[in-house]
Design an enzyme around this catalytic site. Sequence first.
Site, PDB file in Angstrom:
ATOM      1  N   GLU A 220       0.884  -1.173   0.000  1.00 54.39           N
ATOM      2  CA  GLU A 220       0.000   0.000   0.000  1.00 54.39           C
ATOM      3  C   GLU A 220       0.915   1.214   0.000  1.00 54.39           C
ATOM      4  O   GLU A 220       1.451   1.583   1.043  1.00 54.39           O
ATOM      5  CB  GLU A 220      -0.897  -0.018   1.255  1.00 54.39           C
ATOM      6  CG  GLU A 220      -1.817  -1.232   1.348  1.00 54.39           C
ATOM      7  CD  GLU A 220      -3.021  -1.124   0.417  1.00 54.39           C
ATOM      8  OE1 GLU A 220      -3.323  -0.023  -0.059  1.00 54.39           O
ATOM      9  OE2 GLU A 220      -3.658  -2.164   0.162  1.00 54.39           O
ATOM     10  N   CYS A 254      -2.125   9.584   2.546  1.00 52.05           N
ATOM     11  CA  CYS A 254      -1.672   8.970   1.294  1.00 52.05           C
ATOM     12  C   CYS A 254      -2.600   9.300   0.132  1.00 52.05           C
ATOM     13  O   CYS A 254      -2.171   9.345  -1.011  1.00 52.05           O
ATOM     14  CB  CYS A 254      -1.553   7.462   1.457  1.00 52.05           C
ATOM     15  SG  CYS A 254      -3.071   6.716   2.049  1.00 52.05           S
TER      16      CYS A 254
HETATM   17  P1  NAD Z   1       8.153   4.631   5.218  1.00 54.75           P
HETATM   18  O1  NAD Z   1       8.136   3.833   3.979  1.00 54.75           O
HETATM   19  O2  NAD Z   1       9.341   5.487   5.513  1.00 54.75           O
HETATM   20  O3  NAD Z   1       7.980   3.695   6.514  1.00 54.75           O
HETATM   21  C1  NAD Z   1       6.899   2.787   6.681  1.00 54.75           C
HETATM   22  C2  NAD Z   1       7.293   1.649   7.597  1.00 54.75           C
HETATM   23  O4  NAD Z   1       8.345   0.907   6.963  1.00 54.75           O
HETATM   24  C3  NAD Z   1       7.808   2.031   8.971  1.00 54.75           C
HETATM   25  O5  NAD Z   1       7.252   1.165   9.946  1.00 54.75           O
HETATM   26  C4  NAD Z   1       9.304   1.775   8.873  1.00 54.75           C
HETATM   27  O6  NAD Z   1       9.888   1.380  10.104  1.00 54.75           O
HETATM   28  C5  NAD Z   1       9.356   0.628   7.910  1.00 54.75           C
HETATM   29  N1  NAD Z   1      10.637   0.504   7.179  1.00 54.75           N
HETATM   30  C6  NAD Z   1      11.580   1.433   6.969  1.00 54.75           C
HETATM   31  N2  NAD Z   1      12.606   0.907   6.240  1.00 54.75           N
HETATM   32  C7  NAD Z   1      12.281  -0.382   6.007  1.00 54.75           C
HETATM   33  C8  NAD Z   1      12.916  -1.447   5.300  1.00 54.75           C
HETATM   34  N3  NAD Z   1      14.084  -1.285   4.687  1.00 54.75           N
HETATM   35  N4  NAD Z   1      12.288  -2.646   5.265  1.00 54.75           N
HETATM   36  C9  NAD Z   1      11.097  -2.824   5.851  1.00 54.75           C
HETATM   37  N5  NAD Z   1      10.449  -1.849   6.514  1.00 54.75           N
HETATM   38  C10 NAD Z   1      11.017  -0.642   6.583  1.00 54.75           C
HETATM   39  O7  NAD Z   1       6.820   5.487   5.143  1.00 54.75           O
HETATM   40  P2  NAD Z   1       6.358   6.644   6.086  1.00 54.75           P
HETATM   41  O8  NAD Z   1       7.207   7.850   5.880  1.00 54.75           O
HETATM   42  O9  NAD Z   1       6.182   6.127   7.467  1.00 54.75           O
HETATM   43  O10 NAD Z   1       4.888   6.933   5.477  1.00 54.75           O
HETATM   44  C11 NAD Z   1       4.660   7.809   4.433  1.00 54.75           C
HETATM   45  C12 NAD Z   1       4.481   7.103   3.107  1.00 54.75           C
HETATM   46  O11 NAD Z   1       3.516   6.083   3.224  1.00 54.75           O
HETATM   47  C13 NAD Z   1       3.929   8.026   2.011  1.00 54.75           C
HETATM   48  O12 NAD Z   1       4.584   7.733   0.794  1.00 54.75           O
HETATM   49  C14 NAD Z   1       2.468   7.651   1.922  1.00 54.75           C
HETATM   50  O13 NAD Z   1       1.843   7.931   0.693  1.00 54.75           O
HETATM   51  C15 NAD Z   1       2.523   6.198   2.192  1.00 54.75           C
HETATM   52  N6  NAD Z   1       1.237   5.755   2.711  1.00 54.75           N
HETATM   53  C16 NAD Z   1       0.471   4.935   1.959  1.00 54.75           C
HETATM   54  C17 NAD Z   1      -0.779   4.546   2.436  1.00 54.75           C
HETATM   55  C18 NAD Z   1      -1.684   3.635   1.653  1.00 54.75           C
HETATM   56  O14 NAD Z   1      -2.673   3.196   2.223  1.00 54.75           O
HETATM   57  N7  NAD Z   1      -1.414   3.326   0.412  1.00 54.75           N
HETATM   58  C19 NAD Z   1      -1.211   4.984   3.675  1.00 54.75           C
HETATM   59  C20 NAD Z   1      -0.381   5.822   4.404  1.00 54.75           C
HETATM   60  C21 NAD Z   1       0.844   6.189   3.934  1.00 54.75           C
END
Ligand code: NAD
Length: 475
Positions: A220, A254
């Site tokens: 997502e 998002c």
């Molecule tokens: P992010 O990708 O930085 O982090 C998300 C999660 O991934 C965190 O729990 C983090 O600890 C984990 N993570 C970080 N590095 C990782 C790795 N190498 N392997 C596995 N997990 C890892 O995202 P964010 O900054 O927390 O959120 C913002 C982003 O999320 C925006 O791009 C937004 O559009 C997207 N988003 C999408 C939805 C959706 O439903 N499609 C909803 C909310 C946010």
Amino acid sequence: MHDIVPFPTGRRLQDAFDGQTRAWAERGPLSVERRGEALEALAAALVRRADEFACAVAQDFGHRSVHETKLADLYPVVAGLRHARKHFRRWMKPRRRPIQMMFRPASARIEYQPLGVVGIISPWNYPVQLALAPLAGALAAGNRILIKPSELTPRTSALLAQVIGEVFDESEAAVVQGGPDVAQAFARLPFNHLFFTGSTAVGREVMKAAAENLVPVTLELGGKSPAIIAPDYPLERAAERIAVGKLFNAGQTCIAPDYVLVPRRREAAFVSAFRDAVARLYPNLAANPDYTAIASERHAERLRRLIDDASARGATLHEINPAGESLDPAGRKIAPVLLTGVPEEASAMQEEIFGPVLPVVSYDRVEEAIRFVKNRPHPLALYVFSHDRGFVNQVLGQTSSGGVAINETLLHCVQEELPFGGVGHSGMGAYHGEAGFRTFSHARSVFHQARINGAGMTSPPYGSRMERMLSFLLR
Ligand code: NAD
């Protein structure tokens, strides 16, 4: 305000995973009764502790509207858990499938099996909803569940761990807290399914890690979701709905409208209508409890850079600060900004904005607006404002996006009967309601041969009977 002390991590990721894997091997899926009971118990715990969650999220963000936390972080999860509890027995039922004439009187059906131990990785922007909404489908399907919430909302993650610990035995569902190192180790575990919500860049890393163990993923992700206003649609109404969708959670959503496409001759009127809408919705910003702060200094700095970059490249900035207040940077509240005349190379037109900044792009003909959207990766959401069915059909027919809302923003996401997910760069797979149950189930095909059957007709030795049959089948 309640004071929430971060919950000590304590739990080792591998132990939690091993415990659930062992429980799956020895005891299998959660019983139907236990699923129903846990779905309701979690919903009730969230309702009971709504104020604590609102407080934890507010502390993590610096400031987050209590109403927005209850409306967008708690309500959708409680509704999703109760919807699943009400319907999951029906979703579980095997589906009888028709069978071709030559295989009758055998029968065919699909049975839905839980996958096993599933992992959920969630981001910070809706830290309760995005950790627990996937759990509703996973739990309804009977899986054992491990959640790794964001390290950027530690108080909320700690409270999540506490509540999950109260409702579930650790072998059923558990929360593992930690930073990127824990997240990376989490993504490398041989789950039966990995469900990730977050950025496209990290989604790519998660998919790579999961590929090592052939773990299926749901991603997502984010992206730039456009809003297109048609020449016929009342501008005040469009501006208000876009302002509501854009400024909810200060744009850290998002599916927030990322940029807006407006007929060229209506651009100036849109800027003024948007300004008026913001002034109505948020008469002041600094001390306004409804206006949320940017969750971290890193993101606040990124947004300031995005605005400066657009300005340096020749865009016109329209800052909207209705009470003319000075906003203390330490409070991390950023006033809404419209950008007009933004060149395509500007970061604001290249990256997902994820904040209260809205580029306005003018178009002359609908084909031009459609081309603008199609020249970019498929967005997570697309918004069309028009009462002209021809216009709406043309936009929907020629573009792709995870979901669509017509004459509205955001609300398609809270419909339990609509699957929610992206397409292309905005993600793969979907959840919410029945779609979540299906994502976390294996649709197992079962062919059941009849006691008396004609299967022998197609077995060797092949001869003239087979020749006749083939000439009938391949006629
Ligand atoms: P992010 O990708 O930085 O982090 C998300 C999660 O991934 C965190 O729990 C983090 O600890 C984990 N993570 C970080 N590095 C990782 C790795 N190498 N392997 C596995 N997990 C890892 O995202 P964010 O900054 O927390 O959120 C913002 C982003 O999320 C925006 O791009 C937004 O559009 C997207 N988003 C999408 C939805 C959706 O439903 N499609 C909803 C909310 C946010």
